[in-house]
Motif scaffolding. Structure first.
Motif, PDB file in Angstrom:
ATOM      1  N   ALA A  99     -55.732  81.850  57.421  1.00 60.83           N
ATOM      2  CA  ALA A  99     -56.512  81.996  56.052  1.00 60.83           C
ATOM      3  C   ALA A  99     -58.090  81.368  56.411  1.00 60.83           C
ATOM      4  O   ALA A  99     -58.114  80.515  56.880  1.00 60.83           O
ATOM      5  N   GLY A 100     -58.650  82.092  55.459  1.00 61.10           N
ATOM      6  CA  GLY A 100     -60.436  81.675  55.550  1.00 61.10           C
ATOM      7  C   GLY A 100     -61.093  82.148  56.630  1.00 61.10           C
ATOM      8  O   GLY A 100     -60.953  83.246  56.846  1.00 61.10           O
TER       9      GLY A 100
ATOM     10  N   PRO B 131     -53.684  74.025  57.610  1.00 62.18           N
ATOM     11  CA  PRO B 131     -54.049  75.291  57.536  1.00 62.18           C
ATOM     12  C   PRO B 131     -53.057  76.302  57.405  1.00 62.18           C
ATOM     13  O   PRO B 131     -52.023  75.927  58.161  1.00 62.18           O
ATOM     14  N   TRP B 132     -53.228  77.299  56.436  1.00 60.13           N
ATOM     15  CA  TRP B 132     -52.103  78.360  56.381  1.00 60.13           C
ATOM     16  C   TRP B 132     -52.389  79.460  57.057  1.00 60.13           C
ATOM     17  O   TRP B 132     -53.724  79.540  57.352  1.00 60.13           O
TER      18      TRP B 132
ATOM     19  N   PHE C  73     -53.704  85.301  48.524  1.00 63.79           N
ATOM     20  CA  PHE C  73     -52.975  84.374  47.899  1.00 63.79           C
ATOM     21  C   PHE C  73     -52.099  85.024  46.599  1.00 63.79           C
ATOM     22  O   PHE C  73     -52.484  85.762  45.975  1.00 63.79           O
TER      23      PHE C  73
ATOM     24  N   PHE D  59     -49.810  72.960  52.335  1.00 63.37           N
ATOM     25  CA  PHE D  59     -51.088  72.265  51.842  1.00 63.37           C
ATOM     26  C   PHE D  59     -51.183  71.020  51.429  1.00 63.37           C
ATOM     27  O   PHE D  59     -52.055  70.203  51.675  1.00 63.37           O
TER      28      PHE D  59
ATOM     29  N   ARG E 266     -46.089  77.671  51.841  1.00 59.81           N
ATOM     30  CA  ARG E 266     -47.391  77.433  51.732  1.00 59.81           C
ATOM     31  C   ARG E 266     -47.775  76.096  51.064  1.00 59.81           C
ATOM     32  O   ARG E 266     -48.749  75.147  51.507  1.00 59.81           O
TER      33      ARG E 266
ATOM     34  N   ASP F  16     -58.529  75.337  46.125  1.00 57.71           N
ATOM     35  CA  ASP F  16     -58.678  74.965  47.374  1.00 57.71           C
ATOM     36  C   ASP F  16     -58.877  76.131  48.435  1.00 57.71           C
ATOM     37  O   ASP F  16     -59.892  75.719  49.083  1.00 57.71           O
ATOM     38  N   ARG F  17     -58.219  77.042  48.254  1.00 54.98           N
ATOM     39  CA  ARG F  17     -58.517  78.197  49.424  1.00 54.98           C
ATOM     40  C   ARG F  17     -59.841  78.880  49.227  1.00 54.98           C
ATOM     41  O   ARG F  17     -60.388  78.919  50.261  1.00 54.98           O
TER      42      ARG F  17
END
Length: 318
Positions: free
Chosen positions: A240-241, A219-220, A141, A214, A210, A157-158
């Protein structure tokens, strides 16, 4: 999961750090602000500022920290904590250096002029040097000082955190206030910090993309177009995630869909950053294009485009 915070001076990092302390508690944060800093954690001094630093033993000695943070280069800990868990904030380069000058004058008894300060080689392009060797697209990030509230909203949030918003260690009454420059200083600052300016502009474009995803509840994807020539287009992409599914990438040539490919090829150069899927996140498309063409990629599932603007094809060197 532990976060690695690259604290670039005068980018609202102190506000973020204090907010993280409030959320996680100071005992769960490990600090590296140099061998002589009182803020640096004892274990950091023990293992990393010895004659033979032992980074692996250092990590093994920690008791599940929430975050490691400090005025360090991204290469210092990204291979231990992973690029996906790495976070930082960037700021307009000229505003940042003016703020750092005032900090040196107020807190470090600096007696030189502003020009002497910004002309020092060590003060140029500090943001680029902090992130050198890692693509911006790969970093977990990147927030922007000028858009701190939105940055914190996305970051929380991420990473499923609730780090509160604060404004600490500011040189100006309000974060949104801007420093003004003489024309002579402005010209010189832009010349000396050209790489930082380019970095910030690109980071801002990524941030806009991004934030749009969001707000659309999409999703990114960390995605990069690495090379685009008359003969091939290649890059890498991952979610991501914690999502481990491969991405399907669409290639747009002059704005039109030309081909699709899955990002499942091995990218050895990324492995030191601990990407997902063991590094099997790359793609390569043989193509026949001309130097007049433009290309851009798109994540098939969400419509996210990368890079933010189409790229003109490079002539293939024989």
């Amino acid at each position: 999961m532990s976060l690695f915070f690259v604290h670039i001076p005068k980018t609202a990092g102190t506000s973020f750090r204090k907010g993280a302390e409030r959320y996680f508690s100071p005992e769960r944060i490990v600090y590296d602000y140099g061998a002589n800093s009182d803020a640096t954690s004892p274990l950091v001094k023990k293992f990393l500022y010895d004659d033979q630093p032992d980074f692996w033993q250092f990590k093994q000695s920690l008791n599940n920290p929430a975050m490691i943070a400090g005025h360090v280069l991204i290469a210092r800990f990204a291979s231990l904590w992973g690029v996906g868990n790495t976070i930082t904030f960037l700021r307009d380069p000229l505003q940042r250096i003016a703020s750092e000058y005032e900090h040196f004058v107020r807190h470090m008894n600096y007696k030189g002029s502003f020009k002497e300060f910004y002309s020092d080689r060590g003060m140029r392009n500090r943001q680029r040097r902090a992130l050198y060797g890692v693509n911006l697209e790969a970093i977990g990030f990147i927030g922007l000082t000028e858009r701190y509230s939105e940055s914190l909203e996305m970051l929380n949030d991420r990473f499923a955190t609730r780090i509160p918003e604060r404004e600490d260690n500011q040189g100006k009454p309000r974060l949104e206030d801007e420093y003004e420059f003489d024309e002579e200083d402005l010209v010189e600052l832009r010349k000396l910090n050209r790489r930082d300016i380019e970095l910030y502009q690109y980071a801002s474009a990524l941030f806009d993309s991004r934030y749009e995803m969001f707000k659309s509840n999409q999703p990114w994807a960390h995605a990069c177009l690495v090379e685009a020539t008359t003969e091939s287009v290649s890059g890498w992409a991952w979610w991501a995630g914690e999502r481990d599914a491969p991405l399907e990438i669409e290639l747009l040539v002059n704005g039109e869909l030309a081909s699709t490919v899955r990002a499942v090829e091995f990218r050895q150069e990324l492995c030191r950053l601990l990407p997902p899927r063991g590094g099997y996140v790359g793609f390569n498309l043989p193509v026949k294009l001309s130097p007049l063409d433009t290309v851009q990629c798109r994540v098939a599932a969400t419509g996210q485009r990368f890079p933010p603007s189409p790229r003109r094809i490079e002539e293939t060197v024989k």
